[in-house]
Write a protein that holds these residues in place. Structure first.
Motif, PDB file in Angstrom:
ATOM      1  N   GLN A   1       0.823  -1.214   0.000  1.00 22.03           N
ATOM      2  CA  GLN A   1       0.000   0.000   0.000  1.00 22.03           C
ATOM      3  C   GLN A   1       0.854   1.261   0.000  1.00 22.03           C
ATOM      4  N   THR A   2       1.991   1.228   0.675  1.00 22.55           N
ATOM      5  CA  THR A   2       2.869   2.392   0.698  1.00 22.55           C
ATOM      6  C   THR A   2       3.514   2.609  -0.672  1.00 22.55           C
ATOM      7  N   LEU A   3       3.905   1.539  -1.328  1.00 28.11           N
ATOM      8  CA  LEU A   3       4.553   1.669  -2.635  1.00 28.11           C
ATOM      9  C   LEU A   3       3.640   2.270  -3.690  1.00 28.11           C
ATOM     10  N   VAL A   4       2.334   2.070  -3.577  1.00 27.76           N
ATOM     11  CA  VAL A   4       1.423   2.565  -4.609  1.00 27.76           C
ATOM     12  C   VAL A   4       0.687   3.844  -4.219  1.00 27.76           C
ATOM     13  N   LYS A   5       1.008   4.412  -3.068  1.00 25.52           N
ATOM     14  CA  LYS A   5       0.364   5.675  -2.693  1.00 25.52           C
ATOM     15  C   LYS A   5       0.650   6.722  -3.767  1.00 25.52           C
ATOM     16  N   GLN A   6      -0.296   7.587  -4.019  1.00 29.66           N
ATOM     17  CA  GLN A   6      -0.080   8.613  -5.029  1.00 29.66           C
ATOM     18  C   GLN A   6      -0.205  10.023  -4.462  1.00 29.66           C
ATOM     19  N   ASP A   7      -0.024  10.167  -3.157  1.00 32.81           N
ATOM     20  CA  ASP A   7      -0.189  11.486  -2.565  1.00 32.81           C
ATOM     21  C   ASP A   7       0.928  12.449  -2.965  1.00 32.81           C
ATOM     22  N   THR A   8       2.159  11.966  -3.085  1.00 32.56           N
ATOM     23  CA  THR A   8       3.269  12.813  -3.518  1.00 32.56           C
ATOM     24  C   THR A   8       4.122  12.038  -4.508  1.00 32.56           C
ATOM     25  N   PRO A   9       4.524  12.684  -5.594  1.00 30.14           N
ATOM     26  CA  PRO A   9       5.391  11.994  -6.553  1.00 30.14           C
ATOM     27  C   PRO A   9       6.793  11.844  -5.976  1.00 30.14           C
ATOM     28  N   MET A  10       7.331  10.646  -6.066  1.00 31.52           N
ATOM     29  CA  MET A  10       8.700  10.404  -5.609  1.00 31.52           C
ATOM     30  C   MET A  10       9.242   9.175  -6.318  1.00 31.52           C
ATOM     31  N   GLY A  11      10.554   9.047  -6.315  1.00 34.05           N
ATOM     32  CA  GLY A  11      11.206   7.929  -6.978  1.00 34.05           C
ATOM     33  C   GLY A  11      11.076   6.646  -6.173  1.00 34.05           C
ATOM     34  N   PHE A  12      11.468   5.550  -6.818  1.00 35.66           N
ATOM     35  CA  PHE A  12      11.345   4.238  -6.189  1.00 35.66           C
ATOM     36  C   PHE A  12      12.171   4.146  -4.904  1.00 35.66           C
ATOM     37  N   GLU A  13      13.398   4.679  -4.923  1.00 33.86           N
ATOM     38  CA  GLU A  13      14.255   4.617  -3.728  1.00 33.86           C
ATOM     39  C   GLU A  13      13.632   5.375  -2.567  1.00 33.86           C
ATOM     40  N   GLN A  14      13.022   6.519  -2.874  1.00 33.39           N
ATOM     41  CA  GLN A  14      12.349   7.281  -1.826  1.00 33.39           C
ATOM     42  C   GLN A  14      11.141   6.519  -1.287  1.00 33.39           C
ATOM     43  N   ARG A  15      10.423   5.843  -2.179  1.00 33.22           N
ATOM     44  CA  ARG A  15       9.263   5.056  -1.766  1.00 33.22           C
ATOM     45  C   ARG A  15       9.698   3.918  -0.846  1.00 33.22           C
ATOM     46  N   VAL A  16      10.817   3.254  -1.192  1.00 32.52           N
ATOM     47  CA  VAL A  16      11.318   2.164  -0.355  1.00 32.52           C
ATOM     48  C   VAL A  16      11.719   2.696   1.020  1.00 32.52           C
ATOM     49  N   ALA A  17      12.346   3.860   1.054  1.00 32.47           N
ATOM     50  CA  ALA A  17      12.697   4.471   2.345  1.00 32.47           C
ATOM     51  C   ALA A  17      11.432   4.796   3.135  1.00 32.47           C
ATOM     52  N   GLU A  18      10.381   5.232   2.422  1.00 30.44           N
ATOM     53  CA  GLU A  18       9.108   5.517   3.088  1.00 30.44           C
ATOM     54  C   GLU A  18       8.487   4.231   3.645  1.00 30.44           C
TER      55      GLU A  18
ATOM     56  N   GLU B   1       7.135   2.674  12.085  1.00 30.69           N
ATOM     57  CA  GLU B   1       6.126   3.412  12.849  1.00 30.69           C
ATOM     58  C   GLU B   1       4.882   2.568  13.153  1.00 30.69           C
ATOM     59  N   LYS B   2       4.412   1.767  12.173  1.00 30.93           N
ATOM     60  CA  LYS B   2       3.094   1.147  12.303  1.00 30.93           C
ATOM     61  C   LYS B   2       3.092  -0.356  12.513  1.00 30.93           C
ATOM     62  N   LEU B   3       4.208  -1.029  12.286  1.00 25.57           N
ATOM     63  CA  LEU B   3       4.181  -2.490  12.359  1.00 25.57           C
ATOM     64  C   LEU B   3       3.813  -2.989  13.749  1.00 25.57           C
ATOM     65  N   TRP B   4       4.542  -2.565  14.772  1.00 25.95           N
ATOM     66  CA  TRP B   4       4.272  -3.077  16.120  1.00 25.95           C
ATOM     67  C   TRP B   4       2.891  -2.711  16.636  1.00 25.95           C
ATOM     68  N   PRO B   5       2.444  -1.450  16.455  1.00 20.77           N
ATOM     69  CA  PRO B   5       1.071  -1.154  16.908  1.00 20.77           C
ATOM     70  C   PRO B   5       0.019  -2.007  16.193  1.00 20.77           C
ATOM     71  N   THR B   6       0.215  -2.244  14.888  1.00 18.66           N
ATOM     72  CA  THR B   6      -0.735  -3.062  14.143  1.00 18.66           C
ATOM     73  C   THR B   6      -0.720  -4.499  14.632  1.00 18.66           C
ATOM     74  N   LEU B   7       0.471  -5.039  14.847  1.00 18.88           N
ATOM     75  CA  LEU B   7       0.576  -6.414  15.356  1.00 18.88           C
ATOM     76  C   LEU B   7      -0.056  -6.542  16.734  1.00 18.88           C
ATOM     77  N   LEU B   8       0.181  -5.561  17.598  1.00 17.38           N
ATOM     78  CA  LEU B   8      -0.388  -5.617  18.945  1.00 17.38           C
ATOM     79  C   LEU B   8      -1.912  -5.599  18.910  1.00 17.38           C
ATOM     80  N   ILE B   9      -2.482  -4.774  18.038  1.00 16.30           N
ATOM     81  CA  ILE B   9      -3.956  -4.749  17.911  1.00 16.30           C
ATOM     82  C   ILE B   9      -4.447  -6.107  17.423  1.00 16.30           C
ATOM     83  N   GLY B  10      -3.774  -6.672  16.422  1.00 20.68           N
ATOM     84  CA  GLY B  10      -4.170  -7.984  15.911  1.00 20.68           C
ATOM     85  C   GLY B  10      -4.073  -9.070  16.964  1.00 20.68           C
ATOM     86  N   TRP B  11      -2.994  -9.043  17.728  1.00 19.92           N
ATOM     87  CA  TRP B  11      -2.826 -10.062  18.768  1.00 19.92           C
ATOM     88  C   TRP B  11      -3.862  -9.882  19.878  1.00 19.92           C
ATOM     89  N   LYS B  12      -4.195  -8.642  20.220  1.00 24.29           N
ATOM     90  CA  LYS B  12      -5.239  -8.409  21.224  1.00 24.29           C
ATOM     91  C   LYS B  12      -6.581  -8.961  20.740  1.00 24.29           C
TER      92      LYS B  12
END
Length: 167
Positions: free
Chosen positions: A123-140, A147-158
């Motif tokens: 989903q992050t790779l295909v966002k179209q909110d700001t134009p940027m190159g592939f390397e910038q997208r990978v960094a994003e 930022e979001k992996l652990w909170p998402t996993l914790l909600i799922g595990w709960k």
């Protein structure tokens, strides 16, 4: 209507037995595409401050829908989970409550994090909110996962704990 529904479900069941991975992939791709489209519609409805017409879909990101439905649902999630379930059928065929709980716990710490990482990344790779190159997208992608992996996993595990508690 009842006859048509029975006919449709029997045809689906027949196709599922003949070509399980293909049918599961198409089903998953369709459901996830529809889910993504619905989520985008609800988000647009909530944030539409420009007073756009109901028929103005300029905000719609079809690339995100295709990436979620086809890229993630049909080509990643379905084959992964198909093979996970095939592994469990071979390695631990028991369907006892203890076996099901064990399989669920292992899947929740192995397959679930892999799926969350893949979905967030796609989903992050295909966002179209700001134009940027592939390397910038990978960094994003890396930044958003941090930022979001652990909170998402914790909600799922709960949620899993709540579901198992109900059993």
């Amino acid at each position: 209507m009842n006859f048509a529904l029975r006919l449709l479900t029997s045809k689906y069941d027949y196709a599922l037995r003949r070509r399980p991975l293909l049918v599961k992939s198409l089903t998953s791709g369709f459901i996830l595409s529809l889910s993504d489209f619905t989520a985008q519609c609800l988000n647009e409805r909530k944030t539409n401050t420009l007073g756009r017409s109901h028929w103005d879909f300029s905000w719609y990101n079809y690339k995100q829908t295709l990436a979620s439905g086809i890229g993630y649902g049909a080509l990643f999630f379905t084959p992964l989970m198909h093979n996970v379930f095939a592994f469990w059928a071979f390695a631990l065929p028991s369907r006892s409550l203890a076996a099901v709980c064990f399989k669920t716990m292992v899947d929740s710490v192995v397959a679930f994090p892999m799926n969350v990482c893949a979905l967030i990344s796609i989903q992050t790779l295909v966002k179209q909110d700001t134009p940027m190159g592939f390397e910038q997208r990978v960094a994003e992608v890396r930044s958003i996962l941090e930022e979001k992996l652990w909170p998402t996993l914790l909600i799922g595990w709960k949620m899993l704990v709540l579901l198992l508690h109900e059993i």
